[in-house]
Design a protein around this motif. Structure first.
Motif, PDB file in Angstrom:
ATOM      1  N   ASN A 264     -48.054  74.931  33.087  1.00 52.12           N
ATOM      2  CA  ASN A 264     -46.828  75.385  33.651  1.00 52.12           C
ATOM      3  C   ASN A 264     -46.685  76.687  33.015  1.00 52.12           C
ATOM      4  O   ASN A 264     -46.306  77.780  33.395  1.00 52.12           O
ATOM      5  CB  ASN A 264     -45.693  74.445  33.840  1.00 52.12           C
ATOM      6  CG  ASN A 264     -45.721  73.736  34.781  1.00 52.12           C
ATOM      7  OD1 ASN A 264     -46.653  73.561  35.752  1.00 52.12           O
ATOM      8  ND2 ASN A 264     -44.964  72.508  34.973  1.00 52.12           N
ATOM      9  N   ALA A 268     -46.700  80.616  34.159  1.00 51.14           N
ATOM     10  CA  ALA A 268     -45.484  81.434  34.262  1.00 51.14           C
ATOM     11  C   ALA A 268     -45.603  82.555  33.464  1.00 51.14           C
ATOM     12  O   ALA A 268     -44.588  83.557  33.630  1.00 51.14           O
ATOM     13  CB  ALA A 268     -44.424  80.587  33.575  1.00 51.14           C
ATOM     14  N   ASP A 292     -42.398  78.543  26.257  1.00 48.17           N
ATOM     15  CA  ASP A 292     -43.289  79.643  26.609  1.00 48.17           C
ATOM     16  C   ASP A 292     -42.478  80.798  26.758  1.00 48.17           C
ATOM     17  O   ASP A 292     -41.221  80.867  26.701  1.00 48.17           O
ATOM     18  CB  ASP A 292     -44.298  79.580  27.968  1.00 48.17           C
ATOM     19  CG  ASP A 292     -43.035  79.424  29.178  1.00 48.17           C
ATOM     20  OD1 ASP A 292     -42.454  80.333  29.745  1.00 48.17           O
ATOM     21  OD2 ASP A 292     -42.717  78.278  29.540  1.00 48.17           O
ATOM     22  N   ILE A 305     -36.820  71.254  39.649  1.00 48.02           N
ATOM     23  CA  ILE A 305     -38.303  71.295  39.323  1.00 48.02           C
ATOM     24  C   ILE A 305     -38.766  69.920  39.064  1.00 48.02           C
ATOM     25  O   ILE A 305     -39.874  69.793  39.059  1.00 48.02           O
ATOM     26  CB  ILE A 305     -38.381  72.205  38.153  1.00 48.02           C
ATOM     27  CG1 ILE A 305     -37.456  71.699  37.024  1.00 48.02           C
ATOM     28  CG2 ILE A 305     -38.303  73.637  38.495  1.00 48.02           C
ATOM     29  CD1 ILE A 305     -37.905  72.374  35.570  1.00 48.02           C
ATOM     30  N   PHE A 310     -41.732  69.919  44.727  1.00 47.81           N
ATOM     31  CA  PHE A 310     -41.128  71.091  44.759  1.00 47.81           C
ATOM     32  C   PHE A 310     -42.036  71.970  43.809  1.00 47.81           C
ATOM     33  O   PHE A 310     -42.356  71.827  42.867  1.00 47.81           O
ATOM     34  CB  PHE A 310     -39.642  71.143  43.812  1.00 47.81           C
ATOM     35  CG  PHE A 310     -38.914  72.313  43.698  1.00 47.81           C
ATOM     36  CD1 PHE A 310     -38.233  73.277  44.591  1.00 47.81           C
ATOM     37  CD2 PHE A 310     -39.352  73.099  42.400  1.00 47.81           C
ATOM     38  CE1 PHE A 310     -37.868  74.311  44.115  1.00 47.81           C
ATOM     39  CE2 PHE A 310     -38.769  74.440  42.089  1.00 47.81           C
ATOM     40  CZ  PHE A 310     -38.156  74.983  43.087  1.00 47.81           C
ATOM     41  N   THR A 311     -42.424  73.158  44.443  1.00 48.38           N
ATOM     42  CA  THR A 311     -43.392  74.119  43.732  1.00 48.38           C
ATOM     43  C   THR A 311     -42.939  75.650  44.225  1.00 48.38           C
ATOM     44  O   THR A 311     -42.335  75.751  45.450  1.00 48.38           O
ATOM     45  CB  THR A 311     -44.551  73.893  44.100  1.00 48.38           C
ATOM     46  OG1 THR A 311     -45.493  74.691  43.364  1.00 48.38           O
ATOM     47  CG2 THR A 311     -45.092  73.883  45.426  1.00 48.38           C
ATOM     48  N   THR A 312     -43.208  76.453  43.265  1.00 48.61           N
ATOM     49  CA  THR A 312     -43.022  77.923  43.935  1.00 48.61           C
ATOM     50  C   THR A 312     -44.343  78.564  43.733  1.00 48.61           C
ATOM     51  O   THR A 312     -44.592  79.905  43.807  1.00 48.61           O
ATOM     52  CB  THR A 312     -42.021  78.622  42.834  1.00 48.61           C
ATOM     53  OG1 THR A 312     -42.545  78.601  41.352  1.00 48.61           O
ATOM     54  CG2 THR A 312     -40.507  78.226  43.010  1.00 48.61           C
ATOM     55  N   ARG A 313     -45.426  77.896  43.271  1.00 53.53           N
ATOM     56  CA  ARG A 313     -46.539  78.326  43.137  1.00 53.53           C
ATOM     57  C   ARG A 313     -47.482  78.313  44.764  1.00 53.53           C
ATOM     58  O   ARG A 313     -47.469  77.058  45.128  1.00 53.53           O
ATOM     59  CB  ARG A 313     -47.422  77.814  41.993  1.00 53.53           C
ATOM     60  CG  ARG A 313     -46.753  78.161  40.724  1.00 53.53           C
ATOM     61  CD  ARG A 313     -47.749  77.800  39.580  1.00 53.53           C
ATOM     62  NE  ARG A 313     -48.078  76.489  39.679  1.00 53.53           N
ATOM     63  CZ  ARG A 313     -49.556  76.176  39.816  1.00 53.53           C
ATOM     64  NH1 ARG A 313     -50.483  77.006  39.831  1.00 53.53           N
ATOM     65  NH2 ARG A 313     -49.913  74.887  39.840  1.00 53.53           N
ATOM     66  N   THR A 317     -48.886  71.567  43.884  1.00 53.98           N
ATOM     67  CA  THR A 317     -48.465  70.603  44.751  1.00 53.98           C
ATOM     68  C   THR A 317     -47.097  70.115  44.327  1.00 53.98           C
ATOM     69  O   THR A 317     -46.514  69.292  45.237  1.00 53.98           O
ATOM     70  CB  THR A 317     -49.509  69.543  44.414  1.00 53.98           C
ATOM     71  OG1 THR A 317     -49.248  69.022  43.099  1.00 53.98           O
ATOM     72  CG2 THR A 317     -50.977  69.662  44.938  1.00 53.98           C
ATOM     73  N   GLY A 318     -46.569  70.860  43.267  1.00 56.08           N
ATOM     74  CA  GLY A 318     -45.094  70.217  42.853  1.00 56.08           C
ATOM     75  C   GLY A 318     -45.109  68.830  42.314  1.00 56.08           C
ATOM     76  O   GLY A 318     -44.051  68.162  42.602  1.00 56.08           O
ATOM     77  N   LEU A 319     -46.105  68.364  41.803  1.00 54.77           N
ATOM     78  CA  LEU A 319     -46.013  66.942  41.608  1.00 54.77           C
ATOM     79  C   LEU A 319     -46.298  67.058  40.040  1.00 54.77           C
ATOM     80  O   LEU A 319     -45.956  65.705  39.429  1.00 54.77           O
ATOM     81  CB  LEU A 319     -47.341  66.096  42.206  1.00 54.77           C
ATOM     82  CG  LEU A 319     -47.088  65.860  43.734  1.00 54.77           C
ATOM     83  CD1 LEU A 319     -48.418  65.123  44.102  1.00 54.77           C
ATOM     84  CD2 LEU A 319     -45.831  64.684  43.943  1.00 54.77           C
ATOM     85  N   GLY A 320     -46.628  68.065  39.204  1.00 50.27           N
ATOM     86  CA  GLY A 320     -46.863  68.163  37.863  1.00 50.27           C
ATOM     87  C   GLY A 320     -45.715  67.335  37.053  1.00 50.27           C
ATOM     88  O   GLY A 320     -45.730  66.384  36.264  1.00 50.27           O
ATOM     89  N   LEU A 321     -44.478  67.909  37.120  1.00 52.15           N
ATOM     90  CA  LEU A 321     -43.337  67.628  36.408  1.00 52.15           C
ATOM     91  C   LEU A 321     -42.853  66.464  36.745  1.00 52.15           C
ATOM     92  O   LEU A 321     -42.204  65.702  36.092  1.00 52.15           O
ATOM     93  CB  LEU A 321     -42.306  68.894  36.636  1.00 52.15           C
ATOM     94  CG  LEU A 321     -42.453  69.992  35.618  1.00 52.15           C
ATOM     95  CD1 LEU A 321     -41.412  71.056  36.071  1.00 52.15           C
ATOM     96  CD2 LEU A 321     -42.649  69.835  34.428  1.00 52.15           C
TER      97      LEU A 321
HETATM   98  N1  LIG Z   1     -42.673  76.888  32.171  1.00 46.69           N
HETATM   99  C1  LIG Z   1     -42.239  77.321  33.193  1.00 46.69           C
HETATM  100  N2  LIG Z   1     -41.858  78.558  33.683  1.00 46.69           N
HETATM  101  C2  LIG Z   1     -41.285  78.927  34.778  1.00 46.69           C
HETATM  102  N3  LIG Z   1     -41.359  78.010  35.941  1.00 46.69           N
HETATM  103  C3  LIG Z   1     -41.785  76.515  35.803  1.00 46.69           C
HETATM  104  C4  LIG Z   1     -42.269  76.418  34.472  1.00 46.69           C
HETATM  105  N4  LIG Z   1     -42.454  74.876  34.707  1.00 46.69           N
HETATM  106  C5  LIG Z   1     -42.151  74.696  35.949  1.00 46.69           C
HETATM  107  N5  LIG Z   1     -41.927  75.592  36.612  1.00 46.69           N
HETATM  108  C6  LIG Z   1     -41.257  75.765  38.151  1.00 46.69           C
HETATM  109  O1  LIG Z   1     -41.312  74.210  38.446  1.00 46.69           O
HETATM  110  C7  LIG Z   1     -42.170  74.259  39.740  1.00 46.69           C
HETATM  111  C8  LIG Z   1     -42.550  72.714  39.490  1.00 46.69           C
HETATM  112  O2  LIG Z   1     -43.639  72.409  38.668  1.00 46.69           O
HETATM  113  P1  LIG Z   1     -44.796  71.474  38.690  1.00 46.69           P
HETATM  114  O3  LIG Z   1     -45.386  71.499  37.366  1.00 46.69           O
HETATM  115  O4  LIG Z   1     -43.912  70.145  39.161  1.00 46.69           O
HETATM  116  O5  LIG Z   1     -45.364  71.758  40.121  1.00 46.69           O
HETATM  117  P2  LIG Z   1     -46.631  73.126  40.088  1.00 46.69           P
HETATM  118  O6  LIG Z   1     -46.884  73.582  38.757  1.00 46.69           O
HETATM  119  O7  LIG Z   1     -45.872  74.112  40.968  1.00 46.69           O
HETATM  120  O8  LIG Z   1     -47.775  72.311  40.725  1.00 46.69           O
HETATM  121  P3  LIG Z   1     -48.717  71.232  40.000  1.00 46.69           P
HETATM  122  O9  LIG Z   1     -48.416  69.937  40.897  1.00 46.69           O
HETATM  123  O10 LIG Z   1     -49.928  72.048  40.391  1.00 46.69           O
HETATM  124  O11 LIG Z   1     -48.185  71.172  38.746  1.00 46.69           O
HETATM  125  C9  LIG Z   1     -43.259  75.141  39.369  1.00 46.69           C
HETATM  126  O12 LIG Z   1     -43.798  75.637  40.634  1.00 46.69           O
HETATM  127  C10 LIG Z   1     -42.508  76.584  38.913  1.00 46.69           C
HETATM  128  O13 LIG Z   1     -41.630  77.110  39.871  1.00 46.69           O
END
Ligand SMILES: Nc1ncnc2c1ncn2[C@@H]1O[C@H](COP(=O)(O)OP(=O)(O)OP(=O)(O)O)[C@@H](O)[C@H]1O
Ligand SMILES: [Mg+2]
Length: 369
Positions: A264, A268, A292, A305, A310-313, A317-321
């Motif tokens: 992440n 970013a 970071d 987040i 929830f994702t802005t990418r 998929t918005g599942l990582g966190l």
């Molecule tokens: N270090 C960071 N700096 C800025 N924004 C972040 C950071 N970590 C998370 N985010 C925000 O939180 C959102 C959710 O993160 P999350 O890891 O859950 O999903 P993702 O990275 O979008 O998708 P993935 O499922 O592939 O991880 C991201 O889309 C981003 O907008």
């Protein structure tokens, strides 16, 4: 009974008497002085004068009692009754003396406003709770559905990947279709990753705990993250904690959490920058800090987040966190985030040395005792 206890008892009497006793005292003293004066100066009809004065005193006392009762005692009783109802969870209770136009009425109105505010807050909380429960049920169903679908898609996808691989091998080395096939293969890997994420979100595997070196676990994640940025001007710095005791954890799961945070952070950073991981001992635990200097997280996104999907990418998929916070919670830990827009984000994971409710075989404790 000594003087002190008498004073203590006197101060323990009801407020009505505290207000009343001085009045009776002053009346009694003035009447006594008046009696003496009447007798000394031999005033005519002195019996009548004294009787009249005493009657006047008694009337004054009654009047005072009536005023106290109407002005203060009744509102106080009303207030006590209403507080009691509020305490028993009846937030429809209101004091009646709020209709009065004096100061006590104003006090009543303020009290009623306070209870109304409480009632409003409670219904808001209940509404929020209802919505969250509905959402949780909805997510659980969605998760099950997603898991079923992921299973169904995974096998045919593996078949497609195999066919594409064979096609790639059969194509002449100079065929322009090769580039397209590489794109297709990359997209297949992307879909496979999403399916894996969905499956681990819908059916997370329970951690298998054992004492292990958290420095090593985190270092593995750092090595994997460095692989991702080999060709980019991004540094992944790592500071292990010296003399760290063994931490009871599931290394594969915690590695997944740290890698998620590192990726992440990397995602970013628009151009060049650094992602840092520090470990430091805490009271009965360890703090893992991932920082970071990327674009940061806007305040309105901070609350969302950790929510699934929830994702802005574009390709996220918005599942990582959401997966990461589930894993940290299953270890009895907490995860928190701070961020300043334009300056980066910092995730702090607090892990206990021994997760609560985890029982290890004798001699396999965090310090190996
Ligand atoms: N270090 C960071 N700096 C800025 N924004 C972040 C950071 N970590 C998370 N985010 C925000 O939180 C959102 C959710 O993160 P999350 O890891 O859950 O999903 P993702 O990275 O979008 O998708 P993935 O499922 O592939 O991880 C991201 O889309 C981003 O907008
Ligand atoms: Mg992510």
């Amino acid at each position: 009974m000594n003087v002190l206890s008498i004073v203590r008892r006197a101060t323990g009497i009801g407020w009505q008497w505290k207000a009343f006793i001085p009045v009776i005292g002053v009346l009694f003293v003035s009447l006594s002085v008046m009696t003496v004066v009447v007798y000394r100066h031999n005033i005519p009809n002195k019996e009548w004068v004294i009787l009249g004065a005493f009657s006047f005193g008694v009337v004054i006392c009654f009047l005072l009692l009536a005023v106290l009762l109407v002005l203060v005692e009744r509102p106080l009783e009303d207030l006590k009754r209403t507080i009691d109802r509020v305490r028993r969870d009846d937030l429809t209770a209101r004091v009646e003396f709020a209709r009065r136009t004096d100061d006590i009425g104003q006090l009543g109105r303020q009290f009623n406003q306070m209870v109304e505010q409480l009632e409003r807050n409670r219904s808001e909380i209940e509404e929020l709770h209802r919505r969250e429960m509905g959402r949780a049920e909805h997510l659980a169903t969605l998760g099950e559905l997603a898991a079923g679908l992921a299973h169904e898609i995974r096998n045919p996808l593996a078949g497609i990947a195999g066919v594409v691989d064979v096609m790639g091998k059969e194509l002449p080395a100079d065929s322009p279709s090769r580039a397209v096939l590489v794109d297709v293969q990359n997209e297949i890997v992307h879909i496979q990753n999403i399916l894996n994420d969905l499956l681990s979100y819908a059916r997370p595997r329970p951690p298998t705990f054992h004492p292990a070196d958290l420095n090593t676990t985190v270092e593995q994640a750092v090595l994997l993250a460095r692989q991702q940025v080999r060709t980019r001007p991004i540094q992944v710095l790592y500071t292990p904690a010296p003399n760290l005791p063994m931490v009871v954890h599931d290394p594969a799961l915690i590695q997944q959490v740290v890698l998620n945070l590192l990726l992440n952070g990397i995602q970013a950073i628009p151009q060049q920058g650094t992602v840092e991981v520090d470990l430091s001992p805490e009271d009965n635990g360890v703090l893992v800090c991932v920082k970071d200097n990327g674009r940061g997280i806007p305040p309105e996104a901070l609350a969302k987040i950790f929510k699934p999907f929830f994702t802005t990418r574009k390709e996220g998929t918005g599942l990582g966190l959401s997966l990461a916070s589930g894993i940290v919670q299953s270890h009895g830990g907490t995860i928190e985030v701070r961020s300043t827009i334009g300056q980066g984000a910092q995730f702090r994971i607090h892990l206990p040395l021994l997760p609560p409710k985890v029982r290890l075989p004798k001699g396999a404790g965090p310090s190996g005792e």
